[in-house]
Enzyme design. Structure first.
Site, PDB file in Angstrom:
ATOM      1  N   ASP A  12     -13.435  17.549   1.115  1.00 27.52           N
ATOM      2  CA  ASP A  12     -12.949  18.704   0.357  1.00 27.52           C
ATOM      3  C   ASP A  12     -11.455  18.580   0.129  1.00 27.52           C
ATOM      4  OD1 ASP A  12     -13.256  21.044  -1.041  1.00 27.52           O
ATOM      5  OD2 ASP A  12     -13.127  22.353   0.706  1.00 27.52           O
ATOM      6  N   ASP A 137     -13.237  22.395   4.338  1.00 31.65           N
ATOM      7  CA  ASP A 137     -12.450  23.381   3.608  1.00 31.65           C
ATOM      8  C   ASP A 137     -11.358  23.942   4.518  1.00 31.65           C
ATOM      9  OD1 ASP A 137     -12.087  25.428   1.319  1.00 31.65           O
ATOM     10  OD2 ASP A 137     -12.433  26.707   3.056  1.00 31.65           O
TER      11      ASP A 137
END
Length: 347
Positions: A12, A137
């Site tokens: 991510d 994330d």
């Protein structure tokens, strides 16, 4: 003896106040708890996504089949479907403009082409409770937050630095002095994984998760959930994933892409690489046919940001509702949480 079981890695990228806000990247194995992250004082979400993919590829060489899970359609398309056309067009996109982030994309292509084992990409829905998607994330946002405050030194592969410094968002970037020397042709200071450090240990991962809470995009509940993975992968994640989900994108010949789109419509295959976005992929979430209409106000407004340019922005997001609905479908919203998924900024 070669282990032919699939190795699954999530990646991510993150950019706070995209574009030109603090930026981060991260990858995490689905077994063993191994992970790495980095970032810079400013950049774009797209650069973060591509750095994460490149670092994941370089950290996982060999013959073992590799599956990269990401919520970024941009990263998937840059690594697969768009590359052949860009090469034929002399690295120009569908608008006839030079391809953004070319150093990173070329490096990713090189890693995929030379890796003995196969590489597959799987699109996953972002911000939907996937354990490892949330983990990367959080790590990426944690590093972005720390880099923006000057608590952590910029950490990108050399191709990431070149892509960032060639972008319109390079002004004010804090580049470590030794990295500047290498970029200017001086002695090499970055290792083959693009770092001056070993990958993240368990304590450092926890520290980044705590730092990520400072970003409005990550709440304490998500960081706590992520922290639970640092002692090792959950039992469900330890499965080595022999069965590839239907959204896997393989090294598909160009002639087969049309059929692949029919079966796997979620990743966007149109060349939209001339737009900078934050988590644009999440806008495809389903709503069971429900629709909402009417004017609402998001606070604080864009005009309150130091990055505000005076222009309207196009945003993608979702509102969490816990309210009564009358027989005609009307709901009174009072300070409902709004999760920002994307800010689109045209060139």
């Amino acid at each position: 003896m070669t282990n032919d079981k699939n190795l699954v890695v999530s990646t991510d990228g993150s950019a706070l106040s995209n574009p030109n806000g603090p930026m981060g990247w991260a990858w995490a194995d689905h077994e063993g708890g191994d992970a790495d992250a980095g970032g810079a004082s400013n950049g774009t979400n797209q650069i973060g996504e591509l750095c994460a993919v490149l670092q994941a590829l370089r950290a996982h060489p060999g013959e073992r089949p590799l599956i990269i899970e990401t919520d970024s359609q941009y990263a998937i398309n840059c690594s697969t479907t768009w590359v052949p056309g860009w090469k034929k067009k002399g690295w120009k996109n569908s608008q006839g403009k030079p391809v953004k982030n070319r150093p990173l994309i070329e490096a990713i292509d090189q890693e995929i082409q030379t890796r003995p084992g196969s590489v597959r990409f799987v699109w996953v829905k972002g911000h939907a409770g996937d354990t490892f998607n949330e983990k990367v994330d959080t790590l990426a946002r944690g590093y972005a937050t720390a880099a923006g405050k000057g608590d952590r030194e910029g950490c990108l592969p050399v191709e990431g630095w070149r892509s960032l410094l060639a972008s319109p968002y390079a002004k004010g970037t804090q580049v470590p002095s030794t990295v500047k020397e290498e970029l200017d042709g001086g002695p090499q200071v970055l290792d083959d994984l693009g770092r001056k450090k070993v990958r993240l240990g368990q304590k450092e991962q926890k520290d980044l998760a705590e730092t990520a809470v400072e970003s409005e995009a990550v709440d304490a509940e998500q960081a706590e959930s992520v922290a639970a993975t640092f002692s090792g992968s959950p039992a469900a994640a330890a499965d080595e994933r022999d069965d590839v989900p239907s959204k896997a994108i393989n090294d598909t010949p160009a002639s087969d892409i049309a059929d692949d789109q029919k079966d796997n419509p979620s990743p966007a295959f149109n060349d939209t690489s001339d737009t900078d976005t934050v988590d644009q992929e999440t806008k495809n979430s389903g709503a069971r046919g429900l629709r909402a209409s009417g004017r609402i106000r998001i606070t604080p407004p864009p005009s309150g940001s130091s990055m505000f340019t005076g222009q309207d922005l196009h945003i993608v997001g979702s509102i969490d509702l816990d309210a009564a609905i009358d027989p005609d479908g009307y709901v009174n919203i009072q300070e409902a949480p709004f999760r920002l998924h994307a800010i689109e900024v045209k060139d």
